[in-house]
Write a protein that holds these residues in place. Structure first.
Motif, PDB file in Angstrom:
ATOM      1  N   GLN A 192      -5.443  -3.451  -9.050  1.00 31.05           N
ATOM      2  CA  GLN A 192      -6.258  -4.359  -8.237  1.00 31.05           C
ATOM      3  C   GLN A 192      -5.361  -5.274  -7.402  1.00 31.05           C
ATOM      4  N   GLY A 193      -5.633  -5.369  -6.104  1.00 30.10           N
ATOM      5  CA  GLY A 193      -4.885  -6.242  -5.220  1.00 30.10           C
ATOM      6  C   GLY A 193      -3.557  -5.691  -4.748  1.00 30.10           C
ATOM      7  N   GLU A 194      -3.219  -4.479  -5.131  1.00 31.44           N
ATOM      8  CA  GLU A 194      -1.933  -3.881  -4.779  1.00 31.44           C
ATOM      9  C   GLU A 194      -2.024  -3.169  -3.428  1.00 31.44           C
ATOM     10  N   PHE A 195      -0.912  -3.155  -2.720  1.00 27.92           N
ATOM     11  CA  PHE A 195      -0.792  -2.394  -1.475  1.00 27.92           C
ATOM     12  C   PHE A 195       0.209  -1.269  -1.740  1.00 27.92           C
ATOM     13  N   VAL A 196      -0.285  -0.037  -1.708  1.00 26.87           N
ATOM     14  CA  VAL A 196       0.539   1.138  -2.004  1.00 26.87           C
ATOM     15  C   VAL A 196       0.651   1.996  -0.757  1.00 26.87           C
ATOM     16  N   ALA A 197       1.842   2.463  -0.450  1.00 23.79           N
ATOM     17  CA  ALA A 197       2.054   3.403   0.650  1.00 23.79           C
ATOM     18  C   ALA A 197       2.404   4.770   0.070  1.00 23.79           C
ATOM     19  N   ILE A 198       1.939   5.816   0.739  1.00 21.87           N
ATOM     20  CA  ILE A 198       2.234   7.185   0.338  1.00 21.87           C
ATOM     21  C   ILE A 198       2.976   7.859   1.476  1.00 21.87           C
TER      22      ILE A 198
ATOM     23  N   VAL B 245      -1.322   5.842   4.087  1.00 20.97           N
ATOM     24  CA  VAL B 245      -0.612   7.097   4.302  1.00 20.97           C
ATOM     25  C   VAL B 245       0.145   6.979   5.611  1.00 20.97           C
ATOM     26  N   THR B 246       1.433   7.273   5.586  1.00 26.05           N
ATOM     27  CA  THR B 246       2.244   7.141   6.798  1.00 26.05           C
ATOM     28  C   THR B 246       3.438   8.090   6.748  1.00 26.05           C
ATOM     29  N   HIS B 247       3.919   8.479   7.942  1.00 26.28           N
ATOM     30  CA  HIS B 247       5.176   9.213   8.061  1.00 26.28           C
ATOM     31  C   HIS B 247       6.344   8.259   8.281  1.00 26.28           C
ATOM     32  N   ASP B 248       6.044   6.994   8.539  1.00 29.95           N
ATOM     33  CA  ASP B 248       7.047   6.004   8.932  1.00 29.95           C
ATOM     34  C   ASP B 248       7.567   5.284   7.691  1.00 29.95           C
ATOM     35  N   ILE B 249       8.807   5.591   7.308  1.00 28.15           N
ATOM     36  CA  ILE B 249       9.388   4.997   6.097  1.00 28.15           C
ATOM     37  C   ILE B 249       9.486   3.489   6.227  1.00 28.15           C
ATOM     38  N   ALA B 250       9.945   3.006   7.384  1.00 24.87           N
ATOM     39  CA  ALA B 250      10.096   1.567   7.589  1.00 24.87           C
ATOM     40  C   ALA B 250       8.740   0.864   7.480  1.00 24.87           C
ATOM     41  N   GLU B 251       7.708   1.483   8.014  1.00 26.95           N
ATOM     42  CA  GLU B 251       6.359   0.922   7.928  1.00 26.95           C
ATOM     43  C   GLU B 251       5.915   0.818   6.470  1.00 26.95           C
ATOM     44  N   ALA B 252       6.170   1.866   5.705  1.00 25.51           N
ATOM     45  CA  ALA B 252       5.792   1.882   4.291  1.00 25.51           C
ATOM     46  C   ALA B 252       6.489   0.759   3.525  1.00 25.51           C
ATOM     47  N   ILE B 253       7.787   0.607   3.733  1.00 22.85           N
ATOM     48  CA  ILE B 253       8.554  -0.419   3.012  1.00 22.85           C
ATOM     49  C   ILE B 253       8.104  -1.816   3.414  1.00 22.85           C
ATOM     50  N   SER B 254       7.864  -2.020   4.708  1.00 19.36           N
ATOM     51  CA  SER B 254       7.541  -3.361   5.200  1.00 19.36           C
ATOM     52  C   SER B 254       6.162  -3.830   4.765  1.00 19.36           C
ATOM     53  N   MET B 255       5.242  -2.881   4.497  1.00 20.32           N
ATOM     54  CA  MET B 255       3.872  -3.266   4.203  1.00 20.32           C
ATOM     55  C   MET B 255       3.518  -3.203   2.720  1.00 20.32           C
ATOM     56  N   ALA B 256       4.177  -2.341   1.962  1.00 20.14           N
ATOM     57  CA  ALA B 256       3.686  -2.000   0.628  1.00 20.14           C
ATOM     58  C   ALA B 256       4.401  -2.739  -0.506  1.00 20.14           C
ATOM     59  N   ASP B 257       3.696  -2.817  -1.633  1.00 17.82           N
ATOM     60  CA  ASP B 257       4.289  -3.282  -2.888  1.00 17.82           C
ATOM     61  C   ASP B 257       5.007  -2.143  -3.611  1.00 17.82           C
ATOM     62  N   ARG B 258       4.467  -0.927  -3.432  1.00 19.49           N
ATOM     63  CA  ARG B 258       5.097   0.265  -3.998  1.00 19.49           C
ATOM     64  C   ARG B 258       4.967   1.409  -2.998  1.00 19.49           C
ATOM     65  N   VAL B 259       5.940   2.314  -3.016  1.00 19.94           N
ATOM     66  CA  VAL B 259       5.905   3.503  -2.172  1.00 19.94           C
ATOM     67  C   VAL B 259       5.924   4.730  -3.076  1.00 19.94           C
ATOM     68  N   ILE B 260       4.873   5.559  -2.946  1.00 23.16           N
ATOM     69  CA  ILE B 260       4.800   6.812  -3.687  1.00 23.16           C
ATOM     70  C   ILE B 260       5.360   7.912  -2.798  1.00 23.16           C
ATOM     71  N   ILE B 261       6.406   8.603  -3.281  1.00 18.30           N
ATOM     72  CA  ILE B 261       7.054   9.671  -2.524  1.00 18.30           C
ATOM     73  C   ILE B 261       6.554  11.011  -3.063  1.00 18.30           C
ATOM     74  N   LEU B 262       6.005  11.820  -2.165  1.00 17.67           N
ATOM     75  CA  LEU B 262       5.481  13.120  -2.557  1.00 17.67           C
ATOM     76  C   LEU B 262       6.466  14.234  -2.228  1.00 17.67           C
ATOM     77  N   THR B 263       6.374  15.329  -2.968  1.00 20.89           N
ATOM     78  CA  THR B 263       7.137  16.533  -2.667  1.00 20.89           C
ATOM     79  C   THR B 263       6.438  17.294  -1.541  1.00 20.89           C
TER      80      THR B 263
END
Length: 254
Positions: A33-39, A192-210
């Protein structure tokens, strides 16, 4: 506290007359709850499929999706979905575009209208309430699209590359605006993003998929020593480059 969202061993394939394409395989993760996650993940690995599974547009072939501890279809949670394009209707004013959700849901009330005007005022679009979408810049249109989503008061917000159609400078500014809005409204969000910098700048956690079929390669907790923790300010954090290199390396490993 139980997670707001849980993916438990989810697998799904797309089927055609000629073949079966496995999109996701034994995917497991959770969002609090309240988390910002990027994939993030390679192109075509199934990132958007995950969002479509969460909101019920698709159903998994195996595994379990839980929202607030209940099967996703039984939770009753309000989920907002922001797409790559703003999909604002030119024949409607910005205010009437924002009110589209309540109209469809049959919940247009004086309170809902007041809330819509409050959001437009808070996020710099009140003076454009009676304007047409073509009179707004690309960044303002995306802000209007987010307000259209927020007016339904979602508990979970899904963002499918919502800045990808914007030029680079506008993309930075809009992601900063929308990142601030999401945190101010205390909404749980999955980007969901292709932009690594965007993911890091916005998220609390980044989930990396294969690569497809997608499964979790790793999950990176983002801890940046910068205040305030806005998307633009985050890019200047001393740890930012290390996170970028780590995620880039993992995405590009053989």
């Amino acid at each position: 506290m139980a997670p707001l969202l849980e993916f438990k061993d989810i697998s799904m394939a797309y089927h055609s007359i000629d073949q079966e394409t496995q999109a996701i395989s034994h995917l497991t993760f959770s969002v609090s709850q309240g988390e910002f996650v990027a994939i993030v993940g390679p192109s075509g690995c199934g990132k958007s499929t995950i969002l479509n599974l969460i909101c019920g547009l698709l159903s998994p072939e195996s595994g379990q999706i839980l929202i607030e501890g209940k099967n996703a279809g039984e939770s009753g949670i309000n989920i907002g979905y922001m797409l790559q394009k703003d999909h604002l209707f030119e024949w409607r004013t910005i205010f009437r575009n924002v009110m589209l959700g309540p109209e469809i849901a049959g919940c247009v009330t004086a309170e809902k209208k007041a809330y819509a005007y409050q959001l437009l005022d808070s996020y710099g679009l009140k003076e454009f309430a009676n304007a047409r979408p073509s009179q707004l810049s690309g960044g303002m249109r995306q802000r209007a699209a987010l307000i259209r989503t927020l007016v339904m008061e979602p508990s979970l917000l899904l963002l499918d590359e919502p800045f990808s159609a914007l030029d680079y400078q506008t993309r930075l500014n809009v992601s900063d605006d929308i990142g601030k809005i999401i945190r101010q409204e205390s909404i749980t969000a999955i980007l969901v993003t292709h932009d690594i910098a965007e993911a890091i700048s916005m998220a609390d956690r980044v989930i990396i998929l294969t690569s497809r079929p997608a499964t979790v390669s790793s999950i990176v907790d983002i801890d940046l020593t910068v205040e305030p923790r806005t998307p633009l300010a985050s890019r200047n954090a001393p740890e930012f480059k290390n996170y970028f290199n780590r995620i880039w390396k993992e995405l590009n490993q053989p």
